[in-house]
Write a protein that holds these residues in place. Structure first.
Motif: not given
Length: 242
Positions: A38-39, A127-128, A212-222
């Motif tokens: 999950n992380l 995001a944080s 890459a930006l979209e995929e990283i953004g999704r994971r950052v959001g998680n």
């Protein structure tokens, strides 16, 4: 009650899909695998070690999760003999973990510190409140122009700083996130989370950098909602200076 033609078969299919997904997650070992992924991504050998699970048993559980579309695999861009297991986006939208831990800072690491790690740190700052820095195992001379252009297209603030080596940036309490397979496989220090993000510089296209930006953004959001600053943070390095 009027029922649209074809609605009942679709409902039956949805119920069957939900039942199959719940069955796949009904085993404690498979839930443990999902919690671990999950992380971030992990190779089968890393999962087996982290969960103290025999490789043959892990292979069985991964097969069940793959069959139901919960996890997938990608080939490593570093060691081609290696693969990484990841959660399929959206497969577990209704299953979210609670807060994982308190950390004073997040360190994103890739090989050249010229694209993915800088984009990750920039997205994290949106995001944080937890500070973020980036570094590389083999720093390039400058940030890749494609990363700069992608950040500009998406209105992302990307500081124009010189890539740095991880040894000169890392602090003992950092949560280390590798965003490239090569860096993850050769890094000598403990890694908390790994994201297997394809190198956009190889393709060199705007689409590759945007993906890459979209995929990283999704994971950052998680990940971001699952971390918080320590109650009494001390000696936290300012992210904007790195």
């Amino acid at each position: 009650m009027n029922v649209e033609r074809g609605a009942e078969p679709r409902r039956s299919e949805q119920l069957a899909r939900r039942a199959a997904l719940h069955a796949a997650l009904a085993d404690p070992a498979r839930l443990q695998i999902v919690d671990t992924l999950n992380l971030g991504d992990a190779s089968p050998s890393e999962l087996a070690e982290a969960l103290a699970m025999p490789s043959n048993l892990l292979a069985h559980h991964l097969k069940v999760l793959e069959r139901e579309g919960v996890v997938g695999r990608t080939r490593s861009e570093g060691d081609k003999r290696r693969s990484y297991v990841h959660l399929v986006p959206g497969a577990l939208d209704d299953l979210t973990a609670g807060q994982v831990r308190q950390v004073p800072r997040v360190l994103f690491v890739c090989t050249a510190n010229s694209a993915r790690s800088h984009l990750a740190a920039a997205l994290w700052r949106q995001a944080s409140e937890i500070p973020a820095v980036s570094a590389g195992t083999h720093p390039a001379e400058a940030i890749a122009p494609g990363a700069v252009e992608s950040a500009r297209r998406h209105h992302l603030k990307l500081p124009r700083v010189r890539p740095q080596h991880v040894d000169g940036v890392r602090a003992d309490d950092d949560l280390v996130v590798t965003v490239c397979d090569r860096a993850h496989e050769e890094l000598r220090l403990p890694v908390d989370v790994h994201w297997s993000i394809p190198d956009p510089i190889r393709a060199g296209t705007p689409e590759a950098f945007d993906h890459a930006l979209e995929e990283i953004g999704r994971r950052v959001g998680n990940l971001a909602p699952r971390l918080s600053l320590p109650t009494n943070p001390t000696d936290v390095a300012p992210a904007a200076t790195r």
